[in-house]
Design a protein around this motif. Sequence first.
Motif, PDB file in Angstrom:
ATOM      1  N   ALA A  18      18.269  29.139  24.439  1.00 33.31           N
ATOM      2  CA  ALA A  18      19.656  29.292  23.958  1.00 33.31           C
ATOM      3  C   ALA A  18      20.536  29.846  25.071  1.00 33.31           C
ATOM      4  CB  ALA A  18      19.690  30.205  22.741  1.00 33.31           C
ATOM      5  N   LEU A  19      20.174  29.591  26.319  1.00 30.78           N
ATOM      6  CA  LEU A  19      20.928  30.100  27.478  1.00 30.78           C
ATOM      7  C   LEU A  19      21.189  31.612  27.345  1.00 30.78           C
ATOM      8  CD1 LEU A  19      23.519  27.215  28.120  1.00 30.78           C
ATOM      9  CD2 LEU A  19      21.229  27.498  29.071  1.00 30.78           C
TER      10      LEU A  19
ATOM     11  N   ALA B  17      21.763  33.390  24.811  1.00 26.55           N
ATOM     12  CA  ALA B  17      22.824  33.811  23.883  1.00 26.55           C
ATOM     13  C   ALA B  17      22.428  35.139  23.243  1.00 26.55           C
ATOM     14  CB  ALA B  17      23.033  32.741  22.820  1.00 26.55           C
TER      15      ALA B  17
ATOM     16  N   ARG C  96      19.563  29.495  35.139  1.00 27.60           N
ATOM     17  CA  ARG C  96      20.586  28.690  34.459  1.00 27.60           C
ATOM     18  C   ARG C  96      21.643  29.552  33.775  1.00 27.60           C
ATOM     19  NH1 ARG C  96      19.488  24.515  29.766  1.00 27.60           N
ATOM     20  NH2 ARG C  96      21.526  23.511  29.779  1.00 27.60           N
TER      21      ARG C  96
ATOM     22  N   GLY D 289      26.926  33.921  26.089  1.00 29.20           N
ATOM     23  CA  GLY D 289      27.827  34.505  25.090  1.00 29.20           C
ATOM     24  C   GLY D 289      27.117  34.983  23.859  1.00 29.20           C
TER      25      GLY D 289
ATOM     26  N   ASP E 269      25.682  34.772  20.178  1.00 29.60           N
ATOM     27  CA  ASP E 269      24.995  33.625  19.579  1.00 29.60           C
ATOM     28  C   ASP E 269      25.934  32.984  18.554  1.00 29.60           C
ATOM     29  OD1 ASP E 269      23.383  31.999  17.811  1.00 29.60           O
ATOM     30  OD2 ASP E 269      21.672  32.815  18.914  1.00 29.60           O
TER      31      ASP E 269
ATOM     32  N   LYS F 152      25.568  30.373  16.691  1.00 32.42           N
ATOM     33  CA  LYS F 152      24.954  29.969  15.406  1.00 32.42           C
ATOM     34  C   LYS F 152      24.924  31.172  14.457  1.00 32.42           C
ATOM     35  CE  LYS F 152      22.486  26.541  17.959  1.00 32.42           C
ATOM     36  NZ  LYS F 152      21.348  26.313  18.841  1.00 32.42           N
TER      37      LYS F 152
ATOM     38  N   TRP G 266      26.490  47.238  20.962  1.00 35.84           N
ATOM     39  CA  TRP G 266      27.395  47.253  22.125  1.00 35.84           C
ATOM     40  C   TRP G 266      27.794  48.690  22.456  1.00 35.84           C
ATOM     41  CZ3 TRP G 266      28.177  43.568  25.539  1.00 35.84           C
ATOM     42  CH2 TRP G 266      28.051  42.230  25.176  1.00 35.84           C
TER      43      TRP G 266
ATOM     44  N   TYR H 261      25.424  30.735  33.970  1.00 32.36           N
ATOM     45  CA  TYR H 261      26.548  31.072  33.082  1.00 32.36           C
ATOM     46  C   TYR H 261      26.585  32.550  32.722  1.00 32.36           C
ATOM     47  CZ  TYR H 261      26.530  26.015  32.264  1.00 32.36           C
ATOM     48  OH  TYR H 261      26.564  24.655  32.416  1.00 32.36           O
TER      49      TYR H 261
ATOM     50  N   LEU I  11      29.162  33.885  30.269  1.00 28.85           N
ATOM     51  CA  LEU I  11      30.313  33.445  29.464  1.00 28.85           C
ATOM     52  C   LEU I  11      30.459  34.321  28.221  1.00 28.85           C
ATOM     53  CD1 LEU I  11      29.748  29.562  29.525  1.00 28.85           C
ATOM     54  CD2 LEU I  11      31.188  30.948  31.048  1.00 28.85           C
ATOM     55  N   GLY I  12      31.690  34.515  27.793  1.00 20.95           N
ATOM     56  CA  GLY I  12      31.932  35.254  26.556  1.00 20.95           C
ATOM     57  C   GLY I  12      31.258  36.615  26.613  1.00 20.95           C
TER      58      GLY I  12
ATOM     59  N   GLU J 209      31.025  39.729  29.310  1.00 21.92           N
ATOM     60  CA  GLU J 209      31.307  41.107  28.877  1.00 21.92           C
ATOM     61  C   GLU J 209      30.114  42.017  29.150  1.00 21.92           C
ATOM     62  OE1 GLU J 209      32.498  39.660  24.985  1.00 21.92           O
ATOM     63  OE2 GLU J 209      34.463  40.560  25.264  1.00 21.92           O
TER      64      GLU J 209
ATOM     65  N   PRO K 182      35.300  31.990  27.237  1.00 23.02           N
ATOM     66  CA  PRO K 182      35.710  30.743  26.567  1.00 23.02           C
ATOM     67  C   PRO K 182      35.945  30.879  25.057  1.00 23.02           C
ATOM     68  CG  PRO K 182      33.348  30.744  26.900  1.00 23.02           C
ATOM     69  CD  PRO K 182      33.855  32.046  27.444  1.00 23.02           C
TER      70      PRO K 182
ATOM     71  N   ILE L 157      38.612  31.966  18.555  1.00 16.32           N
ATOM     72  CA  ILE L 157      38.483  33.426  18.489  1.00 16.32           C
ATOM     73  C   ILE L 157      38.922  34.018  19.833  1.00 16.32           C
ATOM     74  CG2 ILE L 157      36.746  33.458  16.661  1.00 16.32           C
ATOM     75  CD1 ILE L 157      34.625  33.891  18.916  1.00 16.32           C
TER      76      ILE L 157
ATOM     77  N   GLY M  77      35.574  40.124  22.221  1.00 13.61           N
ATOM     78  CA  GLY M  77      35.489  41.278  21.314  1.00 13.61           C
ATOM     79  C   GLY M  77      34.621  42.398  21.835  1.00 13.61           C
ATOM     80  N   ALA M  78      34.092  42.262  23.054  1.00 11.01           N
ATOM     81  CA  ALA M  78      33.245  43.343  23.595  1.00 11.01           C
ATOM     82  C   ALA M  78      33.783  43.774  24.966  1.00 11.01           C
ATOM     83  CB  ALA M  78      31.787  42.894  23.688  1.00 11.01           C
TER      84      ALA M  78
END
Length: 257
Positions: free
Chosen positions: A24-25, A27, A59, A64, A66, A68, A87, A104, A106-107, A111, A130, A136, A139-140
Amino acid sequence: MPTTLIITPPLDGVLCIRLNRPDALNALNTQLLAELADTLSDADNDDRVRAVVITGNARAFAAGADIKEMAERDLVGMLEDPRQHHWAAITRFRKPIIAAVNGYALGGGCELAMHADIIIAGESAQFGQPEINLGIMPGAGGTQRLLRAVGKSLATQMVLTGEPISARRALEAGLISEITQPELTLERAMAIATRIAAKAPLAVRLARESLHKAMDTDLATGLRFERHAFTLLAGTTDREEGIRAFQEKRPATFQGH
Ligand code: HXC
């Protein structure tokens, strides 16, 4: 459930934590954030740990939160989201964190990297917020820490367009402190962490706190904090040792008191 972190026991004062959800990269789901918060909380109370390196894989550092998992939470679910406490626990950690970033960030991944005191990145790393593409927003800390790190114009561009920046751009903007070849990022982060781990722990802690003050108070308050912290260190054995070692032309050995 399999663990989401690979933790290497402390070596020369450095604990290495690898985020490990490669499918899941990396996540950041609730389990991963909980394990990370617990690991850091244990490390805070472990005298063998003087600095921490957090890394991902080639990778992704982390792509970001998760998505899902997030999709399953409505407004009330978000208000009661346990991840905010994880957090907060990560934010409370008192020892230096070095992020070794490839791929990556990201998101929530960007953060998380910005929770680190120092970010080292491989040439192919990408940093971005992103969230806007999902309807959205960060948020962190993505609006607050990013703006403080790279300034208003670039932070606004990143947050409102969702477009990531390269490692090279992140270096120019001051988000990261060094770029390495991707296969050397972790090694370089470990080397920096090991250097920090050999310093006087109380001096490291107070210097770090003082640096943090520069982010969240006005100059006069920050300068007052710095002066108090500087004075406090006069009461430590490690300061005596540091000065004596300099005079005796030998390396200092610090004990943490
Ligand atoms: C859950 C994720 C994920 C994420 C990737 N995956 N990102 N799963 N949450 N954030 C999963 C994919 O579903 C896929 O699994 C696998 O990882 C590989 O991803 P692909 O998309 O197939 O890879 P690729 O085509 O190379 O694209 C890479 C990518 C893309 C550009 C990074 O995955 C992407 O855009 N991810 C989302 C990035 C994002 O929007 N992050 C912000 C999240 S919101 P399957 O099983 O489907 O093959 C956020 C808010 C933070 O972070 C708030 C904190 C409080």
